[in-house]
Write an enzyme that holds these catalytic residues in place. Structure first.
Site, short mmCIF file in Angstrom:
data_model
loop_
_atom_site.label_atom_id
_atom_site.label_comp_id
_atom_site.label_asym_id
_atom_site.label_seq_id
_atom_site.Cartn_x
_atom_site.Cartn_y
_atom_site.Cartn_z
N ASP A 103 41.02 -27.13 29.19
CA ASP A 103 41.09 -26.97 27.50
C ASP A 103 41.97 -27.88 27.28
O ASP A 103 41.43 -29.48 28.40
CB ASP A 103 40.91 -25.84 26.79
N PHE A 152 34.24 -23.05 20.23
CA PHE A 152 34.98 -21.88 20.85
C PHE A 152 34.33 -21.05 20.95
O PHE A 152 32.89 -21.08 21.02
CB PHE A 152 35.98 -21.07 19.71
N ARG A 165 34.58 -10.36 25.80
CA ARG A 165 34.27 -10.57 27.50
C ARG A 165 32.68 -10.10 28.13
O ARG A 165 33.04 -10.51 29.41
CB ARG A 165 35.43 -9.95 28.37
#
Ligand code: PRP
Length: 175
Positions: A103, A152, A165
């Protein structure tokens, strides 16, 4: 869950196909007989790494670096904290650093500097996702799964407050 929404950005099929492709390409580049030390950056890369090392095939060692930079929020703080170091030296080895996402680049920049000092024979980077919009420091990434927009994302190893996850796909999270 209030008004939170998840929108699929990269499907499970697309992920699996791309990971197989990356694995084939990496093995081809290193050569059939090469031994590759894969270093997964925890926690985010664990799902990607599990699939990628099987797609690479051949001689692969697995090591892990524990890193924390987001501290539970949705924005990078730029603070890189090593929570778990490699258990073996990487000197003289072909080292492949495995990330889920690059990022700002701050984590990768820090890790590359830290690993170069340990004198691996070679040091390359593979990231599943590249989000170039927020880059604060230039980092050289040899293998990229997908370049994504500035949103995001969660799933396939990526979390929000430790959740999501285990999603088999990548989704855009909207609070
Ligand atoms: C994420 C990701 C990278 C880093 C990338 O980790 O796994 O390590 O942030 O961001 P940067 O390019 O802005 O530095 P995170 O701190 O969320 O920890 P996690 O992998 O345990 O979820």
């Amino acid at each position: 869950m209030g008004q939170e929404t998840l929108r699929v950005l990269i499907s499970e099929d697309a992920l699996q196909a791309r990971v197989r492709e990356l694995g084939r390409k990496i093995r081809e580049d290193y050569g059939e007989d090469a031994s590759i030390t894969c270093v997964g950056v925890l926690k985010g890369s664990f799902v990607f790494m599990a699939d990628l090392v099987r797609a690479i095939g051949g001689n692969v060692r697995c090591e892990f670096l524990g890193v924390s930079s987001y501290h539970g929020g949705t924005r990078s703080t730029g603070v890189v904290k090593i929570t778990h170091d490699l258990q073996k030296p990487i000197e003289g080895q072909h080292c492949l650093l495995i990330e889920d996402i690059v990022d700002t680049g701050l984590t990768m920049d820090y890790l590359l500097k830290m690993l170069k000092v340990r004198e691996p024979e070679s040091l390359k980077v593979v990231t599943l996702l590249d989000k170039p919009t927020n880059r604060e420091v230039g980092v050289e990434v040899q293998y990229v799964g997908f370049t994504i927009p500035d949103e995001f994302v969660v799933g396939y190893g990526l979390d929000l407050g430790e959740l999501y996850r285990n999603l088999p796909y990548i989704a855009v999270y909207t609070p």
